[in-house]
Write a protein that holds these residues in place. Structure first.
Motif, PDB file in Angstrom:
ATOM      1  N   PHE A   1     -12.655   6.036  -1.081  1.00 46.09           N
ATOM      2  CA  PHE A   1     -11.625   7.001  -0.721  1.00 46.09           C
ATOM      3  C   PHE A   1     -12.137   8.187   0.101  1.00 46.09           C
ATOM      4  O   PHE A   1     -11.459   9.196   0.221  1.00 46.09           O
ATOM      5  CB  PHE A   1     -10.866   7.496  -1.965  1.00 46.09           C
ATOM      6  CG  PHE A   1     -10.196   6.390  -2.711  1.00 46.09           C
ATOM      7  CD1 PHE A   1      -9.045   5.790  -2.222  1.00 46.09           C
ATOM      8  CD2 PHE A   1     -10.732   5.900  -3.897  1.00 46.09           C
ATOM      9  CE1 PHE A   1      -8.440   4.746  -2.889  1.00 46.09           C
ATOM     10  CE2 PHE A   1     -10.121   4.863  -4.576  1.00 46.09           C
ATOM     11  CZ  PHE A   1      -8.976   4.279  -4.073  1.00 46.09           C
TER      12      PHE A   1
ATOM     13  N   GLY B   1      -3.315  12.149   6.304  1.00 42.84           N
ATOM     14  CA  GLY B   1      -3.053  11.656   4.960  1.00 42.84           C
ATOM     15  C   GLY B   1      -2.952  10.141   4.841  1.00 42.84           C
ATOM     16  O   GLY B   1      -2.389   9.641   3.877  1.00 42.84           O
TER      17      GLY B   1
ATOM     18  N   CYS C   1     -12.329   9.019   9.561  1.00 40.74           N
ATOM     19  CA  CYS C   1     -12.538   8.001   8.522  1.00 40.74           C
ATOM     20  C   CYS C   1     -13.829   7.233   8.793  1.00 40.74           C
ATOM     21  O   CYS C   1     -14.629   6.990   7.883  1.00 40.74           O
ATOM     22  CB  CYS C   1     -11.351   7.050   8.440  1.00 40.74           C
ATOM     23  SG  CYS C   1     -10.897   6.262  10.000  1.00 40.74           S
TER      24      CYS C   1
ATOM     25  N   SER D   1     -14.033   1.125  -1.060  1.00 41.28           N
ATOM     26  CA  SER D   1     -12.895   1.767  -1.727  1.00 41.28           C
ATOM     27  C   SER D   1     -13.303   3.076  -2.397  1.00 41.28           C
ATOM     28  O   SER D   1     -12.905   3.381  -3.501  1.00 41.28           O
ATOM     29  CB  SER D   1     -12.251   0.824  -2.746  1.00 41.28           C
ATOM     30  OG  SER D   1     -11.703  -0.296  -2.090  1.00 41.28           O
TER      31      SER D   1
ATOM     32  N   LYS E   1      -6.368   2.162   0.460  1.00 41.34           N
ATOM     33  CA  LYS E   1      -5.183   1.449  -0.031  1.00 41.34           C
ATOM     34  C   LYS E   1      -4.786   0.338   0.925  1.00 41.34           C
ATOM     35  O   LYS E   1      -4.388  -0.746   0.505  1.00 41.34           O
ATOM     36  CB  LYS E   1      -4.003   2.409  -0.193  1.00 41.34           C
ATOM     37  CG  LYS E   1      -4.021   3.240  -1.428  1.00 41.34           C
ATOM     38  CD  LYS E   1      -2.735   4.040  -1.497  1.00 41.34           C
ATOM     39  CE  LYS E   1      -2.648   4.891  -2.723  1.00 41.34           C
ATOM     40  NZ  LYS E   1      -1.395   5.668  -2.731  1.00 41.34           N
TER      41      LYS E   1
ATOM     42  N   SER F   1       0.795  -1.233   0.000  1.00 39.63           N
ATOM     43  CA  SER F   1       0.000   0.000   0.000  1.00 39.63           C
ATOM     44  C   SER F   1       0.826   1.280   0.000  1.00 39.63           C
ATOM     45  O   SER F   1       0.333   2.336  -0.364  1.00 39.63           O
ATOM     46  CB  SER F   1      -0.919   0.018   1.214  1.00 39.63           C
ATOM     47  OG  SER F   1      -0.163   0.156   2.407  1.00 39.63           O
TER      48      SER F   1
ATOM     49  N   CYS G   1      -8.928  12.265   6.159  1.00 40.47           N
ATOM     50  CA  CYS G   1      -7.845  12.032   7.111  1.00 40.47           C
ATOM     51  C   CYS G   1      -6.910  13.239   7.226  1.00 40.47           C
ATOM     52  O   CYS G   1      -6.293  13.651   6.236  1.00 40.47           O
ATOM     53  CB  CYS G   1      -7.030  10.808   6.716  1.00 40.47           C
ATOM     54  SG  CYS G   1      -5.714  10.431   7.891  1.00 40.47           S
TER      55      CYS G   1
ATOM     56  N   CYS H   1     -12.517   8.072   3.282  1.00 38.94           N
ATOM     57  CA  CYS H   1     -11.640   8.055   4.459  1.00 38.94           C
ATOM     58  C   CYS H   1     -10.336   8.799   4.182  1.00 38.94           C
ATOM     59  O   CYS H   1      -9.857   9.570   5.014  1.00 38.94           O
ATOM     60  CB  CYS H   1     -11.358   6.617   4.892  1.00 38.94           C
ATOM     61  SG  CYS H   1     -10.769   5.538   3.567  1.00 38.94           S
ATOM     62  N   ALA H   2      -9.777   8.578   3.013  1.00 36.31           N
ATOM     63  CA  ALA H   2      -8.513   9.230   2.659  1.00 36.31           C
ATOM     64  C   ALA H   2      -8.678  10.740   2.529  1.00 36.31           C
ATOM     65  O   ALA H   2      -7.801  11.505   2.936  1.00 36.31           O
ATOM     66  CB  ALA H   2      -7.973   8.648   1.358  1.00 36.31           C
ATOM     67  N   SER H   3      -9.805  11.161   1.986  1.00 33.62           N
ATOM     68  CA  SER H   3     -10.019  12.598   1.809  1.00 33.62           C
ATOM     69  C   SER H   3     -10.279  13.300   3.140  1.00 33.62           C
ATOM     70  O   SER H   3     -10.004  14.486   3.278  1.00 33.62           O
ATOM     71  CB  SER H   3     -11.179  12.857   0.850  1.00 33.62           C
ATOM     72  OG  SER H   3     -12.401  12.433   1.413  1.00 33.62           O
TER      73      SER H   3
ATOM     74  N   GLU I   1       1.590   2.846   2.597  1.00 32.75           N
ATOM     75  CA  GLU I   1       0.971   3.669   3.629  1.00 32.75           C
ATOM     76  C   GLU I   1       1.590   3.347   4.980  1.00 32.75           C
ATOM     77  O   GLU I   1       1.970   2.216   5.237  1.00 32.75           O
ATOM     78  CB  GLU I   1      -0.542   3.418   3.703  1.00 32.75           C
ATOM     79  CG  GLU I   1      -1.306   3.904   2.502  1.00 32.75           C
ATOM     80  CD  GLU I   1      -1.283   5.411   2.349  1.00 32.75           C
ATOM     81  OE1 GLU I   1      -1.458   6.123   3.358  1.00 32.75           O
ATOM     82  OE2 GLU I   1      -1.084   5.879   1.228  1.00 32.75           O
TER      83      GLU I   1
ATOM     84  N   ASP J   1      -4.248   6.738   3.770  1.00 29.42           N
ATOM     85  CA  ASP J   1      -5.227   6.254   2.797  1.00 29.42           C
ATOM     86  C   ASP J   1      -5.655   4.848   3.205  1.00 29.42           C
ATOM     87  O   ASP J   1      -5.038   3.853   2.834  1.00 29.42           O
ATOM     88  CB  ASP J   1      -4.619   6.259   1.393  1.00 29.42           C
ATOM     89  CG  ASP J   1      -5.653   6.040   0.315  1.00 29.42           C
ATOM     90  OD1 ASP J   1      -6.741   5.505   0.616  1.00 29.42           O
ATOM     91  OD2 ASP J   1      -5.371   6.393  -0.847  1.00 29.42           O
TER      92      ASP J   1
END
Length: 137
Positions: free
Chosen positions: A77, A86, A35, A75, A91, A22, A83, A79-81, A24, A88
């Motif tokens: 994203f 940062g 998230c 999936s 991933k 990942s 956080c 959660c990634a946006s 990450e 992800d």
């Protein structure tokens, strides 16, 4: 109060594999819960998204790979946006699904086998798409 045992060595290789796939850093998560708050699939999860990260931080890979959460992640994203650090999580979830499939001996996917896999109701579609993207080249 339930005491959690920290055992980073037992699944150290699995955690390193997740990081390798990942790219990450699990330890960047500060457990703010954003998230989980934004996740559209949280109602179907047995372990919440921020809890997945905490289990990985503590080395509880067995709990993570046995959960339905890794298969219910859309999936998307979100959660990634959300956080602030940062991380992800989408991933990370994809990496965990991939490790799970590899353990079952399904680490290579051929295009001609997709129709057969689609008839298996237990095989999540996102896992098929993910594996095809990684291993069809």
């Amino acid at each position: 109060m339930v005491q959690t045992i920290h055992n980073p060595d037992k699944y150290e290789e699995d955690i390193l594999q997740i990081k390798k796939i990942s790219n990450e850093m699990v330890n960047d998560c500060m457990q703010c819960g954003k998230c989980t708050a934004g996740c559209p699939a949280v109602a179907e999860m047995d372990i919440l998204p921020h809890q997945i990260l905490r289990h990985l931080q503590l080395g509880h890979f067995d709990k993570v790979i046995q959960s339905k959460t890794i298969w219910n992640c859309a999936s998307c994203f979100t959660c990634a946006s959300r956080c602030p650090r940062g991380v992800d999580l989408a991933k990370l979830m994809e990496a965990i699904r991939l490790i799970s499939l590899r353990r079952k001996g399904n680490d290579r996917l051929k295009v001609e086998n997709i129709s057969q896999l689609m008839t298996d109701e237990k095989m999540p579609q996102q896992a098929i798409v993910s594996a095809l993207r990684k291993y069809s080249k």
